[in-house]
Structure formats: C-alpha cells, structure tokens
Motif scaffolding. Structure first.
Motif, PDB file in Angstrom:
ATOM      1  N   ASP A  16       0.881  -1.157   0.000  1.00  0.00           N
ATOM      2  CA  ASP A  16       0.000   0.000   0.000  1.00  0.00           C
ATOM      3  C   ASP A  16       0.928   1.219   0.000  1.00  0.00           C
ATOM      4  O   ASP A  16       2.162   1.075  -0.031  1.00  0.00           O
ATOM      5  CB  ASP A  16      -0.970  -0.010   1.186  1.00  0.00           C
ATOM      6  N   VAL A  17       0.385   2.418  -0.008  1.00  0.00           N
ATOM      7  CA  VAL A  17       1.216   3.618  -0.107  1.00  0.00           C
ATOM      8  C   VAL A  17       2.203   3.691   1.054  1.00  0.00           C
ATOM      9  O   VAL A  17       3.387   3.987   0.872  1.00  0.00           O
ATOM     10  CB  VAL A  17       0.344   4.892  -0.187  1.00  0.00           C
ATOM     11  N   ARG A  18       1.758   3.397   2.271  1.00  0.00           N
ATOM     12  CA  ARG A  18       2.636   3.446   3.439  1.00  0.00           C
ATOM     13  C   ARG A  18       3.821   2.483   3.285  1.00  0.00           C
ATOM     14  O   ARG A  18       4.968   2.848   3.507  1.00  0.00           O
ATOM     15  CB  ARG A  18       1.867   3.100   4.705  1.00  0.00           C
ATOM     16  N   ALA A  19       3.539   1.248   2.885  1.00  0.00           N
ATOM     17  CA  ALA A  19       4.597   0.253   2.731  1.00  0.00           C
ATOM     18  C   ALA A  19       5.547   0.626   1.594  1.00  0.00           C
ATOM     19  O   ALA A  19       6.757   0.420   1.701  1.00  0.00           O
ATOM     20  CB  ALA A  19       3.991  -1.120   2.486  1.00  0.00           C
ATOM     21  N   LEU A  20       5.011   1.182   0.521  1.00  0.00           N
ATOM     22  CA  LEU A  20       5.860   1.587  -0.594  1.00  0.00           C
ATOM     23  C   LEU A  20       6.789   2.724  -0.192  1.00  0.00           C
ATOM     24  O   LEU A  20       7.985   2.692  -0.489  1.00  0.00           O
ATOM     25  CB  LEU A  20       5.005   1.997  -1.791  1.00  0.00           C
ATOM     26  N   PHE A  25      12.140   4.605   1.283  1.00  0.00           N
ATOM     27  CA  PHE A  25      12.969   5.272   2.271  1.00  0.00           C
ATOM     28  C   PHE A  25      14.104   4.357   2.723  1.00  0.00           C
ATOM     29  O   PHE A  25      15.258   4.769   2.802  1.00  0.00           O
ATOM     30  CB  PHE A  25      12.122   5.698   3.472  1.00  0.00           C
ATOM     31  N   GLN A  26      13.791   3.106   3.005  1.00  0.00           N
ATOM     32  CA  GLN A  26      14.808   2.155   3.444  1.00  0.00           C
ATOM     33  C   GLN A  26      15.853   1.920   2.347  1.00  0.00           C
ATOM     34  O   GLN A  26      17.040   1.770   2.640  1.00  0.00           O
ATOM     35  CB  GLN A  26      14.165   0.827   3.856  1.00  0.00           C
ATOM     36  N   ALA A  27      15.428   1.900   1.099  1.00  0.00           N
ATOM     37  CA  ALA A  27      16.375   1.719  -0.008  1.00  0.00           C
ATOM     38  C   ALA A  27      17.343   2.891  -0.100  1.00  0.00           C
ATOM     39  O   ALA A  27      18.541   2.703  -0.313  1.00  0.00           O
ATOM     40  CB  ALA A  27      15.617   1.543  -1.320  1.00  0.00           C
ATOM     41  N   VAL A  28      16.842   4.101   0.096  1.00  0.00           N
ATOM     42  CA  VAL A  28      17.703   5.284   0.049  1.00  0.00           C
ATOM     43  C   VAL A  28      18.683   5.268   1.214  1.00  0.00           C
ATOM     44  O   VAL A  28      19.882   5.495   1.044  1.00  0.00           O
ATOM     45  CB  VAL A  28      16.866   6.583   0.058  1.00  0.00           C
ATOM     46  N   ARG A  33      23.893   6.704  -0.369  1.00  0.00           N
ATOM     47  CA  ARG A  33      24.251   7.705  -1.373  1.00  0.00           C
ATOM     48  C   ARG A  33      23.149   8.727  -1.505  1.00  0.00           C
ATOM     49  O   ARG A  33      21.980   8.412  -1.370  1.00  0.00           O
ATOM     50  CB  ARG A  33      24.470   7.048  -2.734  1.00  0.00           C
ATOM     51  N   ARG A  34      23.555   9.929  -1.817  1.00  0.00           N
ATOM     52  CA  ARG A  34      22.591  10.974  -2.132  1.00  0.00           C
ATOM     53  C   ARG A  34      22.397  10.994  -3.641  1.00  0.00           C
ATOM     54  O   ARG A  34      23.314  10.652  -4.383  1.00  0.00           O
ATOM     55  CB  ARG A  34      23.109  12.336  -1.678  1.00  0.00           C
ATOM     56  N   PRO A  35      21.238  11.405  -4.097  1.00  0.00           N
ATOM     57  CA  PRO A  35      21.047  11.534  -5.548  1.00  0.00           C
ATOM     58  C   PRO A  35      22.043  12.534  -6.122  1.00  0.00           C
ATOM     59  O   PRO A  35      22.349  13.548  -5.499  1.00  0.00           O
ATOM     60  CB  PRO A  35      19.620  12.057  -5.689  1.00  0.00           C
ATOM     61  N   ARG A  36      22.588  12.219  -7.276  1.00  0.00           N
ATOM     62  CA  ARG A  36      23.537  13.119  -7.923  1.00  0.00           C
ATOM     63  C   ARG A  36      22.794  14.112  -8.796  1.00  0.00           C
ATOM     64  O   ARG A  36      21.816  13.770  -9.449  1.00  0.00           O
ATOM     65  CB  ARG A  36      24.507  12.331  -8.796  1.00  0.00           C
ATOM     66  N   ARG A  37      23.284  15.333  -8.805  1.00  0.00           N
ATOM     67  CA  ARG A  37      22.725  16.324  -9.724  1.00  0.00           C
ATOM     68  C   ARG A  37      23.352  16.109 -11.080  1.00  0.00           C
ATOM     69  O   ARG A  37      24.541  15.844 -11.199  1.00  0.00           O
ATOM     70  CB  ARG A  37      23.042  17.733  -9.242  1.00  0.00           C
ATOM     71  N   ARG A  38      22.564  16.254 -12.084  1.00  0.00           N
ATOM     72  CA  ARG A  38      23.071  16.107 -13.446  1.00  0.00           C
ATOM     73  C   ARG A  38      22.832  17.409 -14.192  1.00  0.00           C
ATOM     74  O   ARG A  38      21.813  18.056 -14.021  1.00  0.00           O
ATOM     75  CB  ARG A  38      22.355  14.967 -14.156  1.00  0.00           C
TER      76      ARG A  38
END
Length: 51
Positions: A16-20, A25-28, A33-38
């Motif tokens: 559901d939205v909460r689990a997704l 969040f857990q994957a990040v 790593r932080r997202p890289r700016r391109r």
C-alpha cells in the motif's frame, strides 16, 4: 500526503502507499548515497545528453 491516503493501494499488490514509501525510504538509507545532480546540455528530453 494525508494520513488517510497511506492505506491506498498501489499498482504493486504487495504494497500500500505506506509500505511503498517505507520501502523506498529504506532503499535510500541503505544505499548510503545521495542523488547526484546532473547537468543537461539540452532542455529537450529526447535530445538531452548527460555530462
């Protein structure tokens, strides 16, 4: 996002939205790593090339 929306279904039957959101969040956090700016050479997505 409102609290009442967290129980809504997603295209993935397992989440559901909460689990997704929790999964993402857990994957990040786990990636460490932080997202890289391109920088894009062109504003047109079809012809844009990454630098």
């Amino acid at each position: 996002m409102r609290d009442d929306q967290l129980g809504w279904a997603t295209p993935c039957a397992e989440y559901d939205v909460r689990a997704l959101l929790d999964h993402l969040f857990q994957a990040v956090v786990a990636s460490g790593r932080r997202p890289r700016r391109r920088t894009w050479i062109s504003a047109t997505p079809r012809t844009a090339r990454r630098r």
